[in-house]
Design a protein around this motif. Sequence first.
Motif, mmCIF file in Angstrom:
data_model
loop_
_atom_site.group_PDB
_atom_site.id
_atom_site.type_symbol
_atom_site.label_atom_id
_atom_site.label_comp_id
_atom_site.label_asym_id
_atom_site.label_seq_id
_atom_site.Cartn_x
_atom_site.Cartn_y
_atom_site.Cartn_z
ATOM 1 N N GLU A 61 0.837 -1.207 0.000
ATOM 2 C CA GLU A 61 0.000 0.000 0.000
ATOM 3 C C GLU A 61 0.867 1.250 0.000
ATOM 4 N N ASP A 62 1.904 1.246 0.851
ATOM 5 C CA ASP A 62 2.836 2.376 0.844
ATOM 6 C C ASP A 62 3.553 2.474 -0.494
ATOM 7 N N PHE A 63 3.858 1.327 -1.058
ATOM 8 C CA PHE A 63 4.549 1.306 -2.343
ATOM 9 C C PHE A 63 3.693 1.940 -3.431
ATOM 10 N N GLN A 64 2.408 1.640 -3.444
ATOM 11 C CA GLN A 64 1.523 2.191 -4.461
ATOM 12 C C GLN A 64 1.384 3.706 -4.337
ATOM 13 N N ASN A 65 1.556 4.211 -3.131
ATOM 14 C CA ASN A 65 1.414 5.656 -2.900
ATOM 15 C C ASN A 65 2.753 6.376 -2.872
ATOM 16 N N ARG A 66 3.810 5.701 -3.316
ATOM 17 C CA ARG A 66 5.146 6.278 -3.267
ATOM 18 C C ARG A 66 5.271 7.464 -4.222
ATOM 19 N N ASP A 67 6.170 8.368 -3.915
ATOM 20 C CA ASP A 67 6.502 9.436 -4.852
ATOM 21 C C ASP A 67 7.386 8.850 -5.947
ATOM 22 N N THR A 68 7.085 9.182 -7.184
ATOM 23 C CA THR A 68 7.902 8.683 -8.288
ATOM 24 C C THR A 68 8.464 9.847 -9.085
ATOM 25 N N VAL A 69 9.616 9.626 -9.683
ATOM 26 C CA VAL A 69 10.207 10.590 -10.610
ATOM 27 C C VAL A 69 10.494 9.858 -11.913
ATOM 28 N N ILE A 70 10.546 10.608 -12.992
ATOM 29 C CA ILE A 70 10.860 10.012 -14.291
ATOM 30 C C ILE A 70 12.373 9.905 -14.427
ATOM 31 N N LYS A 71 12.847 8.716 -14.721
ATOM 32 C CA LYS A 71 14.282 8.485 -14.792
ATOM 33 C C LYS A 71 14.754 8.026 -16.166
ATOM 34 N N ALA A 72 13.798 7.750 -17.073
ATOM 35 C CA ALA A 72 14.206 7.228 -18.379
ATOM 36 C C ALA A 72 13.175 7.574 -19.441
ATOM 37 N N LEU A 73 13.666 7.859 -20.644
ATOM 38 C CA LEU A 73 12.817 8.105 -21.799
ATOM 39 C C LEU A 73 13.292 7.239 -22.962
ATOM 40 N N CYS A 74 12.320 6.740 -23.712
ATOM 41 C CA CYS A 74 12.608 6.088 -24.985
ATOM 42 C C CYS A 74 12.185 7.059 -26.075
ATOM 43 N N LEU A 75 13.149 7.633 -26.781
ATOM 44 C CA LEU A 75 12.847 8.591 -27.841
ATOM 45 C C LEU A 75 12.678 7.851 -29.159
ATOM 46 N N ASN A 76 11.447 7.823 -29.659
ATOM 47 C CA ASN A 76 11.213 7.238 -30.983
ATOM 48 C C ASN A 76 11.685 8.257 -32.026
ATOM 49 N N ILE A 77 12.972 8.264 -32.228
ATOM 50 C CA ILE A 77 13.624 9.289 -33.031
ATOM 51 C C ILE A 77 13.233 9.189 -34.500
ATOM 52 N N ALA A 78 12.788 7.979 -34.909
ATOM 53 C CA ALA A 78 12.404 7.785 -36.313
ATOM 54 C C ALA A 78 11.241 6.817 -36.404
ATOM 55 N N HIS A 79 10.089 7.310 -36.823
ATOM 56 C CA HIS A 79 8.982 6.422 -37.162
ATOM 57 C C HIS A 79 9.103 6.080 -38.646
ATOM 58 N N ASP A 80 10.200 5.434 -38.945
ATOM 59 C CA ASP A 80 10.493 5.002 -40.302
ATOM 60 C C ASP A 80 11.595 3.965 -40.219
ATOM 61 N N CYS A 81 11.667 3.092 -41.207
ATOM 62 C CA CYS A 81 12.682 2.046 -41.189
ATOM 63 C C CYS A 81 13.001 1.628 -42.610
ATOM 64 N N ASN A 82 14.245 1.193 -42.815
ATOM 65 C CA ASN A 82 14.654 0.727 -44.132
ATOM 66 C C ASN A 82 14.623 -0.797 -44.240
ATOM 67 N N LEU A 83 14.171 -1.468 -43.169
ATOM 68 C CA LEU A 83 13.900 -2.904 -43.244
ATOM 69 C C LEU A 83 12.400 -3.121 -43.156
#
Length: 479
Positions: free
Chosen positions: A109-131
């Motif tokens: 219960e304490d875990f669910q109410n914990r304070d969170t911070v953002i530590k990681a991003l996945c940047l979809n730098i290209a919505h395109d592919c050559n395969l």
Amino acid sequence: MIHAYKNNGYNIVLDVNSGSVHVVDDVVFDLVEVIEQRLQDKYGTAAAAEDNNGVDEADVKWLLEDVLATTDVRDRYSEDEIREAIEELLELRASEVLYVDDVYENYVEDFQNRDTVIKALCLNIAHDCNLRCKYCFADEGEYHGRRALMTEEVGKAALDFLIKNSGNRRNLEVDFFGGEPLMNWEVVKKIVEYGRSIEKEHNKNFRFTITTNGTLLNDEILEYVNKEMGNIVLSIDGRKEVNDFMRPRKGGQGCYDDIVPKFQKVAESRHQLRYFVRGTFTHNNLDFSEDVKHLADLGFKQISVEPVVAKPEDWYALKDEDIPKLCEEYDKLAKFYIERHNEGRGFNFFHFNIDLEGGPCVAKRLSGCGSGCEYLGVTPWGDLYPCHQFVGNEDFIMGNVFDGITRNDIREMFKKSNVYSRPECEKCFARYYCSGGCAANAYNFNGDINTTYKHGCELQRKRIECAIMIKAALAEEEG
């Protein structure tokens, strides 16, 4: 809760709640679950009482009498052997490394109410592919939407957003993903350079990674990656015939002959560290251990080959009847892994990585990757999603890098998702290793992030059993 199993000649007992692992003889193995049940029946729990300072001889006596009277263990072992095994099990219980109560449930219960911070991003730098990979969950780079390349403006805003929402966390992870990120290489460099220019003033350290199919990789790019990127993931499915069938170019030609020399150069230039060759196996190559062996024979030391996640109607999707074969493949691979290690030609297989001494923190054990609250995916135009695998499902847009998170309800939903919110995890020995599994897979197959993906669970349990066995075998060799 314990999990007892046999693998490669070892009798292994895992105490799920403490994480302790025991390699035991036959009589202890045959009794460990029996004694657990008897203790639960008498005391309501198999765990030792708080005031228990050792083995209670009264417990030894009644357990011995019970086992001799009610089980067939007496037909296989002498009374002295059974008594000794019971004493050993109760000693482990008194030392709180066996039959341990759940230490996390009261914390959730304490875990669910914990304070969170953002530590990681996945940047979809290209919505395109050559395969045109046949199993691509990103719809050949389009993510079920439109082809687009991230602009420098969006990339910089993403880093600003990450800094603003990372609290006191210093190390921040940014993965350049696609599609194929090298199709937008100049913007990748500009984003990295921007990150380096602002990290000191904010007391942050950006750890950049990139995932690439390697077709556009050259010496100039490699030099830059080795200077600025903490990790690089190289996509290849293994044997030439497997890779070229599933990962063709637009015109249908294979890419194996082009990328293998490049990938070997990457591995050597990084001293066989800080990279992975990463493949996917499907219904088309159920003998995937041969692909892992092939990659090891090519000289790669960091290898990950993972099961495809696909719609049941897809021809390459894994089927229920494939699971026994795949479990056999993991057993074969585990034995090969040990053999190569003992020959001095060892390699690291991602899914056999397991830490039996330290391991992840409590938050990691309960919630896994932190998608939706600590880890987010970013589209080329700056929309925020719980992770890259939700991109394209607009019900999960959480905001954007310019305005921040506007859907706190989505964040709270992911924040409260953990092993205790998934009923299927209650009786599963693997729950603190997989942390409930992938939320995206659960949603895509069941419409609910608080469920589990059946095939993923079955294969994860097998991988964990193999990983623990490998630890036991290597410890025996070294001891």
